[in-house]
Scaffold this motif. Sequence first.
Motif, PDB file in Angstrom:
ATOM      1  N   TYR A  94       4.053   1.185   3.013  1.00 36.31           N
ATOM      2  CA  TYR A  94       3.409   2.393   2.481  1.00 36.31           C
ATOM      3  C   TYR A  94       1.978   2.540   2.977  1.00 36.31           C
ATOM      4  N   ILE A  95       1.236   1.437   3.013  1.00 34.97           N
ATOM      5  CA  ILE A  95      -0.145   1.512   3.491  1.00 34.97           C
ATOM      6  C   ILE A  95      -0.169   1.873   4.969  1.00 34.97           C
ATOM      7  N   GLY A  96       0.745   1.297   5.758  1.00 33.95           N
ATOM      8  CA  GLY A  96       0.830   1.661   7.167  1.00 33.95           C
ATOM      9  C   GLY A  96       1.146   3.132   7.357  1.00 33.95           C
ATOM     10  N   ALA A  97       2.082   3.646   6.556  1.00 31.54           N
ATOM     11  CA  ALA A  97       2.439   5.064   6.638  1.00 31.54           C
ATOM     12  C   ALA A  97       1.268   5.944   6.227  1.00 31.54           C
ATOM     13  N   LEU A  98       0.516   5.529   5.202  1.00 34.54           N
ATOM     14  CA  LEU A  98      -0.643   6.304   4.759  1.00 34.54           C
ATOM     15  C   LEU A  98      -1.703   6.383   5.860  1.00 34.54           C
ATOM     16  N   ALA A 127      -2.264  -4.469   8.120  1.00 37.58           N
ATOM     17  CA  ALA A 127      -2.618  -5.870   8.377  1.00 37.58           C
ATOM     18  C   ALA A 127      -3.755  -6.315   7.471  1.00 37.58           C
ATOM     19  N   LEU A 128      -4.765  -5.467   7.320  1.00 39.57           N
ATOM     20  CA  LEU A 128      -5.880  -5.807   6.432  1.00 39.57           C
ATOM     21  C   LEU A 128      -5.418  -5.878   4.983  1.00 39.57           C
ATOM     22  N   PHE A 129      -4.533  -4.973   4.603  1.00 43.33           N
ATOM     23  CA  PHE A 129      -3.974  -5.020   3.255  1.00 43.33           C
ATOM     24  C   PHE A 129      -3.153  -6.294   3.060  1.00 43.33           C
ATOM     25  N   ILE A 149       4.049  -9.501  -4.421  1.00 46.18           N
ATOM     26  CA  ILE A 149       4.863  -8.570  -5.222  1.00 46.18           C
ATOM     27  C   ILE A 149       3.969  -7.610  -5.994  1.00 46.18           C
ATOM     28  N   MET A 150       2.887  -8.122  -6.564  1.00 48.01           N
ATOM     29  CA  MET A 150       1.985  -7.268  -7.328  1.00 48.01           C
ATOM     30  C   MET A 150       1.302  -6.225  -6.446  1.00 48.01           C
ATOM     31  N   PHE A 151       0.955  -6.620  -5.230  1.00 45.48           N
ATOM     32  CA  PHE A 151       0.310  -5.676  -4.321  1.00 45.48           C
ATOM     33  C   PHE A 151       1.265  -4.565  -3.890  1.00 45.48           C
ATOM     34  N   ASN A 152       2.558  -4.790  -3.988  1.00 48.53           N
ATOM     35  CA  ASN A 152       3.511  -3.708  -3.732  1.00 48.53           C
ATOM     36  C   ASN A 152       3.251  -2.535  -4.656  1.00 48.53           C
ATOM     37  N   TYR A 153       3.033  -2.829  -5.931  1.00 46.20           N
ATOM     38  CA  TYR A 153       2.795  -1.765  -6.911  1.00 46.20           C
ATOM     39  C   TYR A 153       1.450  -1.088  -6.675  1.00 46.20           C
ATOM     40  N   VAL A 154       0.453  -1.876  -6.297  1.00 43.76           N
ATOM     41  CA  VAL A 154      -0.857  -1.302  -5.980  1.00 43.76           C
ATOM     42  C   VAL A 154      -0.720  -0.274  -4.856  1.00 43.76           C
ATOM     43  N   LEU A 156       2.070   1.217  -3.691  1.00 42.36           N
ATOM     44  CA  LEU A 156       2.980   2.312  -4.027  1.00 42.36           C
ATOM     45  C   LEU A 156       2.279   3.377  -4.866  1.00 42.36           C
ATOM     46  N   TYR A 157       1.585   2.958  -5.917  1.00 44.26           N
ATOM     47  CA  TYR A 157       0.943   3.933  -6.802  1.00 44.26           C
ATOM     48  C   TYR A 157      -0.286   4.565  -6.161  1.00 44.26           C
ATOM     49  N   PHE A 158      -0.971   3.827  -5.295  1.00 45.39           N
ATOM     50  CA  PHE A 158      -2.114   4.414  -4.595  1.00 45.39           C
ATOM     51  C   PHE A 158      -1.653   5.509  -3.637  1.00 45.39           C
ATOM     52  N   VAL A 159      -0.587   5.251  -2.905  1.00 41.36           N
ATOM     53  CA  VAL A 159      -0.069   6.258  -1.975  1.00 41.36           C
ATOM     54  C   VAL A 159       0.466   7.464  -2.743  1.00 41.36           C
ATOM     55  N   HIS A 160       1.139   7.222  -3.861  1.00 44.13           N
ATOM     56  CA  HIS A 160       1.620   8.340  -4.675  1.00 44.13           C
ATOM     57  C   HIS A 160       0.452   9.171  -5.205  1.00 44.13           C
TER      58      HIS A 160
END
Length: 367
Positions: A94-98, A127-129, A149-154, A156-160
Amino acid sequence: MHTKAPGRLQRLFDTIYFPIASILASFLVAGVAFKLLGFDPAVAFGGLLSGSVGSLNAWGETLNKATPVILTGLSYAIAQRCGVINLGAEGQVYIGALCAVLVGTELSLPAALHIPVVLAAAFLGAALFGTLPAIMKNRFGSSELITTIMFNYVALYFVHYMIAGPIKDMNSGSNFAQSKQMLQTAQLPRLNAMFPGVTLPNRLHAGLIVAVLALIFYSFFLFRTTRGYEMRVIGLNRSAGECAGMNIRTNTLLSMFLAGGFAGLGGACELMGVQRRIMENAFNGFGFDGVAVALLGGNSSGGIALSGILFGALKSGATKMQMKSGVPTATVYMLQGLIILFVVGKRLFDYHRITERRKTHHGKEND
């Protein structure tokens, strides 16, 4: 010479035999489940096969769907080679796509320059993320299993939040949360446009080239560079790496940097080649599919490529399977889960066998 050759053949046999056995066993169990539910397994698997490899364009869809999961498979594999478990590829995608959509919509460049700049932005941002869990592991000793796993939610919700607010497409006439469409110069071209004299699938895009280059880099880096050798040593035996003077923290950081970058490229290729814009839940599942692909492929470049194509085939053939047999497309996830269950089950038996051997060996030494 005579003792090494059989050992190599045995390793090659194990590498090829057990994944194939896992796949066949999974289809057998799924076939029994289909039969019990009242569906015809032969019709279902026939539809799956036809929809994934039954025509040139079906192959194109399979390879398109394989591209992001190959890249997320590399994300898990390169971290695991260094003894780090990266379960954060989902968020890194998600961060890469953003990052890709920001550069792809706000920066105006010629296509020959725009596409590599977008890919570089996606790689670097993810990569930095990806290094954040590594920094926490190095500094505080935190478990990367939990932090990734926790950073997945960070992520996901940031991109949303971003696609629902700051970068929402206000001119689309839709109330759905989505970004603006990427500029034409930032979109990956179709391969049949790049190679007009060659018969290729209509929708197959250049993301496949990115995945192939990533596979080559992964293999070269691990087996032809000093840093790659250090990572493999640390992954096999952390204590031995420390005794040899290898920097554990630096290698951990680098492995997660590359892992995040690979996952970011997966998100960018899907965005630039297929989706064109970020929408809600557009990239869900790619990260965890990558874990399955890497496990099935034994973390080798060839294995990841083949298992990625298999998972791409399952995804691309699911719709036709449902049309021909009535089996829901969600059963593809059941198939994927069964494959991994059999692969992991075999490794659990291996671990048990090795543990028993060690106990027996230590017992003999004590005697």
